[in-house]
Motif scaffolding. Structure first.
Motif, short mmCIF file in Angstrom:
data_model
loop_
_atom_site.label_atom_id
_atom_site.label_comp_id
_atom_site.label_asym_id
_atom_site.label_seq_id
_atom_site.Cartn_x
_atom_site.Cartn_y
_atom_site.Cartn_z
N GLY A 1 15.12 18.07 67.70
CA GLY A 1 16.55 18.14 67.96
C GLY A 1 17.37 18.58 66.77
N THR A 2 16.71 18.92 65.65
CA THR A 2 17.42 19.24 64.41
C THR A 2 17.12 20.68 63.99
N PHE A 3 18.17 21.45 63.69
CA PHE A 3 17.98 22.84 63.29
C PHE A 3 19.06 23.32 62.33
N LYS A 4 19.81 22.40 61.74
CA LYS A 4 20.92 22.76 60.86
C LYS A 4 20.46 23.42 59.55
N ASP A 5 19.41 22.87 58.95
CA ASP A 5 18.93 23.41 57.67
C ASP A 5 18.37 24.82 57.85
N ARG A 6 17.70 25.04 58.96
CA ARG A 6 17.15 26.38 59.23
C ARG A 6 18.26 27.42 59.27
N LEU B 1 27.32 18.89 59.78
CA LEU B 1 26.69 19.79 60.74
C LEU B 1 26.03 18.96 61.84
N TYR B 2 26.42 19.23 63.08
CA TYR B 2 25.86 18.53 64.24
C TYR B 2 25.06 19.51 65.08
N CYS B 3 23.80 19.18 65.33
CA CYS B 3 22.94 20.01 66.18
C CYS B 3 22.97 19.43 67.59
N VAL B 4 23.47 20.19 68.55
CA VAL B 4 23.59 19.69 69.92
C VAL B 4 22.62 20.46 70.82
N SER B 5 21.78 19.72 71.53
CA SER B 5 20.81 20.33 72.43
C SER B 5 20.63 19.43 73.65
N GLY B 6 19.76 19.82 74.55
CA GLY B 6 19.50 19.03 75.75
C GLY B 6 20.27 19.55 76.94
N ALA C 1 25.66 2.82 62.94
CA ALA C 1 24.87 1.63 62.59
C ALA C 1 25.43 0.40 63.28
N ALA C 2 26.77 0.29 63.31
CA ALA C 2 27.40 -0.85 63.97
C ALA C 2 27.16 -0.83 65.47
N ALA C 3 26.93 0.37 66.03
CA ALA C 3 26.67 0.50 67.47
C ALA C 3 25.20 0.37 67.80
N GLY C 4 24.37 0.06 66.81
CA GLY C 4 22.94 -0.13 67.06
C GLY C 4 22.12 1.12 67.02
N SER C 5 22.66 2.21 66.47
CA SER C 5 21.91 3.45 66.35
C SER C 5 22.06 3.96 64.93
N MET C 6 21.87 5.27 64.71
CA MET C 6 22.05 5.83 63.37
C MET C 6 22.32 7.31 63.47
N LEU C 7 23.00 7.82 62.43
CA LEU C 7 23.34 9.25 62.40
C LEU C 7 22.11 10.10 62.15
N GLY C 8 21.21 9.61 61.32
CA GLY C 8 19.98 10.35 61.06
C GLY C 8 20.25 11.77 60.62
N SER C 9 19.60 12.71 61.29
CA SER C 9 19.77 14.13 60.98
C SER C 9 20.87 14.78 61.80
N ALA C 10 21.60 13.98 62.59
CA ALA C 10 22.67 14.49 63.48
C ALA C 10 22.12 15.48 64.49
N GLY C 11 20.89 15.26 64.92
CA GLY C 11 20.31 16.04 66.01
C GLY C 11 20.69 15.40 67.33
N VAL C 12 21.78 15.85 67.94
CA VAL C 12 22.35 15.23 69.13
C VAL C 12 21.66 15.80 70.37
N ILE C 13 20.97 14.94 71.11
CA ILE C 13 20.25 15.36 72.32
C ILE C 13 20.89 14.70 73.54
#
Length: 421
Positions: A88-93, A240-245, A306-318
């Protein structure tokens, strides 16, 4: 209106060329750093900006740089993590393919700040175009005097080398990447010592993500106050947000850190496909726990997620819509982690193997009472007991799926079939 900073050159046909980069003010940040700031002052600028690592962990970049010992008798190294194996991540590419000089300038300024004269870009081997563009950009920068000896008339010497990985997800973990760079099997190291003290070749090493390094020249040129004014104070800056799905306009979006997830998906990415509703969104690559549709008001920054029980991680939004079986999604994700586990530690190697077996049985209509409790027990045994975050990411993702979509798992077991397929 927010003006793109990191992606300003990507739509230009010749955005990867040095001439295009220079025309937009490229390498002025390097000249400014060498002429106006000491290395410690550059570190302080990055500290003041509150730049947090864009690779997933969100650790403060300036603080990481400050951990490098001053009086070390070994050479210091800068490593760029461009492996980008998170699904789900392709920002660096995109940065490396279409604006590689932005990364090279970020490497040069960062190396000057930490006292390194050598950098390695660890890039996944499948990124053929990005590799070629980086090689071309490095050659151009050498010819123009932005790399090499006595850069821009200073006493700063700097060289960049490219190292191609072989497609192992585990190499996204910084110490496994260092093992691979040294020609060893890619497995995480036990910490401490941390890489800033004993990293590549047991020497002080800083490891940063492509997007993180690309932010550095803009901080030097525009100042830390400019950076802090974008997004929330604790994790500011352009993102940078990668949006897919299952969404109408998948793609790469540069927006302020902290933008609401719903605004990102529904306004910028066009919302769900015709006739469908959003069921859930994975906000940061498959390592990040899924967020149900009801939670999409959350801000896309490290602390809010983090407060919502998840994480930003690589910002690969699926984006997942209502036609999708969440049991199938969970199974595919855990199969991926099981396949990519390096096998070094028992909880990850054996635990994920059992999780995959149980999930496949449930998905095939052969689930039994007690399977969900067994999955929760396995997650408990994996989480917090592994060398690196691979097992933690798998366990957190499955826990979130069981929490928010437990009824689908129960239906699979009770009706002994998948209601979606």
């Amino acid at each position: 209106m927010f003006e793109p900073v990191l992606l300003k050159n990507i739509d230009m046909p010749d955005g990867h060329l040095l001439s295009t980069y220079e025309a937009g003010g490229g390498y002025k940040a390097l000249a400014k750093a060498l002429n106006e700031y000491t290395p410690d002052e550059v570190v302080e600028l990055v500290k003041q900006s509150n730049l947090r690592g864009r690779g997933g962990a969100g650790f403060p970049t300036g603080m990481k740089w400050s951990f490098v010992p001053k009086g070390a008798d070994k050479p210091k190294y800068l490593c760029c993590n461009a492996d980008e194996g998170e699904p789900g991540t392709f920002k660096d590419r995109i940065i490396m393919e279409r604006d590689p000089h932005q990364l090279i300038e970020g490497l040069a300024v960062s190396a000057y700040a930490i006292g390194a004269e050598t950098a390695y870009v660890y890039i996944r081997g499948e990124y053929v175009t990005a590799i070629r563009r980086l090689e071309q950009a490095i050659a151009e920068a050498h010819e123009r005097g932005y790399l090499g000896s006595s850069i821009l008339g200073s006493d700063f010497n700097f060289a960049v080398h490219i190292h191609c990985g072989a497609g192992a997800y585990i190499c996204g973990e910084e110490t496994a990447m260092l093992e691979s760079l040294e020609g060893k099997r890619a497995q995480p190291r036990l910490k401490p010592p941390f890489p800033a003290v004993a990293g590549l070749y047991a020497s002080p090493t800083v490891i940063n993500n492509v997007e993180t390094l690309a932010c550095v020249p803009h901080i030097v040129m525009r100042g830390p106050e400019w950076f802090r004014d974008i997004g929330p104070n604790k994790s500011p800056g352009p993102k940078l947000y990668c949006v897919s799905g299952q969404v109408r306009k998948p793609g790469l979006y540069e927006l302020p850190m902290g933008i609401p997830l719903r605004e990102l998906v529904e306004n910028h990415a066009g919302g769900p496909l015709p006739g469908r509703r959003i069921k859930a969104v994975i906000p940061g690559g498959v390592s990040a726990p899924v967020i149900p549709e009801s939670g999409l008001e959350v801000g896309m920054d490290f602390d809010s997620l983090a407060a919502a029980g998840s994480m930003l991680g690589s910002a690969g939004v699926i984006v997942v819509d209502d036609s999708t079986c969440m049991v199938n999604v969970a199974t595919r994700i855990i199969e991926f982690f099981h396949h990519e586990s390096c096998g070094k530690c028992t909880p990850c190697r054996e635990g994920l193997n059992w999780v995959v077996k149980v999930l496949r049985r449930i998905e095939a209509g052969e689930g039994e009472p007690g399977d969900l409790e067994q999955l929760e027990m396995l997650c408990k045994g994996i989480f917090g007991n592994t060398f690196c975050a691979l097992g933690d990411g798998a366990a957190m993702g499955l826990r979130a799926a069981l929490k928010h979509f437990r009824d689908e798992f129960v239906t699979h077991i009770e009706e002994r079939r998948c209601p979606f397929h």
